[in-house]
Motif scaffolding. Structure first.
Motif, PDB file in Angstrom:
ATOM      1  N   ILE A   5       1.038  -1.077  -0.150  1.00  0.00           N
ATOM      2  CA  ILE A   5      -0.059   0.076  -0.011  1.00  0.00           C
ATOM      3  C   ILE A   5       1.106   1.342   0.154  1.00  0.00           C
ATOM      4  CG2 ILE A   5      -1.838   1.360   1.318  1.00  0.00           C
ATOM      5  CD1 ILE A   5      -2.690  -1.488   2.640  1.00  0.00           C
ATOM      6  N   VAL A   6       0.802   2.008  -1.023  1.00  0.00           N
ATOM      7  CA  VAL A   6       1.681   3.274  -1.162  1.00  0.00           C
ATOM      8  C   VAL A   6       0.810   4.326  -1.129  1.00  0.00           C
ATOM      9  CG1 VAL A   6       3.265   4.543  -2.594  1.00  0.00           C
ATOM     10  CG2 VAL A   6       3.236   2.251  -2.625  1.00  0.00           C
ATOM     11  N   LEU A   7       1.000   5.358   0.020  1.00  0.00           N
ATOM     12  CA  LEU A   7       0.332   6.442   0.253  1.00  0.00           C
ATOM     13  C   LEU A   7       0.411   7.554  -0.522  1.00  0.00           C
ATOM     14  CD1 LEU A   7      -0.210   6.467   3.916  1.00  0.00           C
ATOM     15  CD2 LEU A   7      -1.333   5.219   2.339  1.00  0.00           C
ATOM     16  N   ALA A   8       1.792   7.744  -0.924  1.00  0.00           N
ATOM     17  CA  ALA A   8       1.816   8.886  -1.727  1.00  0.00           C
ATOM     18  C   ALA A   8       3.389   8.553  -2.663  1.00  0.00           C
ATOM     19  CB  ALA A   8       2.044  10.326  -1.046  1.00  0.00           C
ATOM     20  N   GLU A 204     -10.375  -3.092  -1.675  1.00  0.00           N
ATOM     21  CA  GLU A 204      -9.272  -2.601  -2.182  1.00  0.00           C
ATOM     22  C   GLU A 204      -8.453  -2.270  -0.896  1.00  0.00           C
ATOM     23  OE1 GLU A 204      -5.859  -1.470  -3.490  1.00  0.00           O
ATOM     24  OE2 GLU A 204      -7.285  -2.484  -5.042  1.00  0.00           O
ATOM     25  N   PRO A 205      -7.412  -2.843  -0.638  1.00  0.00           N
ATOM     26  CA  PRO A 205      -6.302  -2.656   0.424  1.00  0.00           C
ATOM     27  C   PRO A 205      -5.680  -1.017   0.824  1.00  0.00           C
ATOM     28  CG  PRO A 205      -5.872  -4.730  -0.503  1.00  0.00           C
ATOM     29  CD  PRO A 205      -6.732  -4.040  -1.506  1.00  0.00           C
ATOM     30  N   VAL A 209      -5.579   2.172   4.637  1.00  0.00           N
ATOM     31  CA  VAL A 209      -4.700   2.977   5.236  1.00  0.00           C
ATOM     32  C   VAL A 209      -4.600   4.108   4.226  1.00  0.00           C
ATOM     33  CG1 VAL A 209      -2.542   3.754   6.233  1.00  0.00           C
ATOM     34  CG2 VAL A 209      -3.536   1.462   6.521  1.00  0.00           C
ATOM     35  N   THR A 210      -4.936   5.408   4.480  1.00  0.00           N
ATOM     36  CA  THR A 210      -5.058   6.541   3.406  1.00  0.00           C
ATOM     37  C   THR A 210      -4.201   7.770   3.716  1.00  0.00           C
ATOM     38  OG1 THR A 210      -6.935   7.761   4.379  1.00  0.00           O
ATOM     39  CG2 THR A 210      -7.612   5.887   3.113  1.00  0.00           C
ATOM     40  N   PRO A 211      -4.218   8.720   2.837  1.00  0.00           N
ATOM     41  CA  PRO A 211      -3.161   9.769   3.175  1.00  0.00           C
ATOM     42  C   PRO A 211      -3.602  10.487   4.474  1.00  0.00           C
ATOM     43  CG  PRO A 211      -3.367   9.555   0.932  1.00  0.00           C
ATOM     44  CD  PRO A 211      -4.414   8.506   1.382  1.00  0.00           C
ATOM     45  N   ARG A 212      -4.982  10.349   4.679  1.00  0.00           N
ATOM     46  CA  ARG A 212      -5.614  10.939   5.863  1.00  0.00           C
ATOM     47  C   ARG A 212      -5.048  10.433   7.164  1.00  0.00           C
ATOM     48  NH1 ARG A 212     -12.380  12.105   4.893  1.00  0.00           N
ATOM     49  NH2 ARG A 212     -11.777  13.720   3.034  1.00  0.00           N
ATOM     50  N   ARG A 264     -10.363  -2.231   9.346  1.00  0.00           N
ATOM     51  CA  ARG A 264     -11.059  -2.149   8.070  1.00  0.00           C
ATOM     52  C   ARG A 264     -10.688  -3.108   7.056  1.00  0.00           C
ATOM     53  NH1 ARG A 264      -8.115   4.166   7.470  1.00  0.00           N
ATOM     54  NH2 ARG A 264      -9.302   5.182   9.123  1.00  0.00           N
ATOM     55  N   GLY A 265      -9.661  -4.064   7.292  1.00  0.00           N
ATOM     56  CA  GLY A 265      -9.525  -5.058   6.326  1.00  0.00           C
ATOM     57  C   GLY A 265     -10.438  -6.366   6.847  1.00  0.00           C
ATOM     58  N   ARG A 266     -10.949  -6.710   5.396  1.00  0.00           N
ATOM     59  CA  ARG A 266     -12.024  -8.042   5.669  1.00  0.00           C
ATOM     60  C   ARG A 266     -11.291  -8.910   4.199  1.00  0.00           C
ATOM     61  NH1 ARG A 266     -12.733  -5.458   9.376  1.00  0.00           N
ATOM     62  NH2 ARG A 266     -15.034  -4.801  10.284  1.00  0.00           N
ATOM     63  N   PHE A 267     -11.529  -9.954   4.591  1.00  0.00           N
ATOM     64  CA  PHE A 267     -10.932 -11.155   3.515  1.00  0.00           C
ATOM     65  C   PHE A 267     -12.065 -12.234   3.464  1.00  0.00           C
ATOM     66  CE2 PHE A 267      -7.189  -9.140   5.460  1.00  0.00           C
ATOM     67  CZ  PHE A 267      -6.296  -9.031   4.455  1.00  0.00           C
TER      68      PHE A 267
END
Length: 293
Positions: A5-8, A204-205, A209-212, A264-267
């Motif tokens: 996961i890349v935030l920026a 979507e992973p 985890v988001t920029p916020r 937040r993760g669901r599988f």
């Protein structure tokens, strides 16, 4: 079983001078394999004096691929594009999830995700598909005996060609290490190798985890970093545990990543060779990069 996961994203904020030709560095140590609780680390030193370079191949989950950490006084950032390759049999390509910084000895350390599948071939694979993962593992096995060197051709003050020789036996030893690690985590290596499907995210992973979620203190200091975690997923697809495997960052990043992913993760659960849901694991790296990095 692994995702990033890349935030920026940002380019290296430096000029682009002409690059020197790579210098060949012979090994100055034997391969050293260390068994950590969450990783298998294959380390070797190349060259002497000011040109000495340390290379680490690190696996946190079974292959294909691995993370690399390359450190040396001659590897200061230079230019906007970092390129490397395993030779022969591949063209230079850009690194994925690239980070750099200074280690405790004052040497520049580069961290990135890589593997032995040639760049062009890897781009055509969908690593979430079990059949593509198995194809990549076979391709790495085929290519490992033919490798003679690892080369950084762009992006550093002194390009280097580390004379690794064949990687067959080193990577076989790393594979045995990973089997031992899986057993210590409570998983049967044979069952995990023969899964019909690995745990599959239901969303979507990149939204977990988001920029916020960038830690405010780290953002004010313009700090970048990465956190790698292993999630244990049960037969119902529930996340039962989150373990930090590696953190190349300020402690603020580590504190939030597991809490956010578990929330937040669901599988969908892993499916074994008999068609039944089984417990398994899923790895990811969260990369934090500010626009000023």
């Amino acid at each position: 079983m692994s995702r990033t996961i890349v935030l920026a994203v940002s380019a290296l904020a430096v000029s682009t001078p002409l690059q020197a030709a790579p210098i060949a560095l012979e090994p100055s140590s034997k391969w050293n394999l260390s068994y950590d609780k969450e990783a298998c680390r294959l380390v070797r030193i190349f060259g002497e004096g000011e040109n000495q370079v340390a290379a680490q191949f690190v696996r946190y989950v079974p292959g294909p691929g691995f993370d690399m950490y390359v450190s040396g006084k001659s590897l200061d950032p230079q230019g906007k594009q970092f390129e490397y390759r395993f030779a022969p049999g591949d063209e230079p390509g850009e690194a994925s999830n690239l980070l750099y910084g200074q280690n405790d000895e004052g040497m520049t350390t580069w961290q990135f995700s890589t593997g032995l599948v040639p760049h062009a071939e890897y781009k055509a694979l969908e690593m979430e598909k079990p059949e593509d993962r198995k194809a990549a593992i076979l391709r790495e096995s085929d290519r490992a005996p033919t490798i003679t060197s690892f080369e950084i051709s762009k992006g550093v003050s002194q390009p280097v060609a580390l004379q690794t020789g064949s990687l067959l036996k080193p990577l076989e030893a790393m594979g045995a290490c990973m089997d031992d690690l899986m057993r210590s985590w409570g998983f049967d290596p044979q069952v995990q190798r023969n899964l019909i499907s690995s745990p599959e995210p239901k969303s979507e992973p990149g939204r977990w985890v988001t920029p916020r979620d960038y830690p405010a203190g780290a953002l004010r200091k313009n700090l970048s970093g990465s956190v790698r975690v292993r999630l244990d997923i049960d037969e119902a697809g529930e996340v039962t545990d989150c373990t930090i495997q590696q953190a190349f960052s300020d402690p603020a990043f580590r504190l939030s990543v597991c809490n956010l992913i578990k929330k937040r993760g669901r599988f969908k659960p892993a499916i074994n060779a008999g068609g039944d849901p089984v417990k398994s694991f899923w790895g990811t790296s969260v990369v934090f990069i500010t626009s000023g990095s």
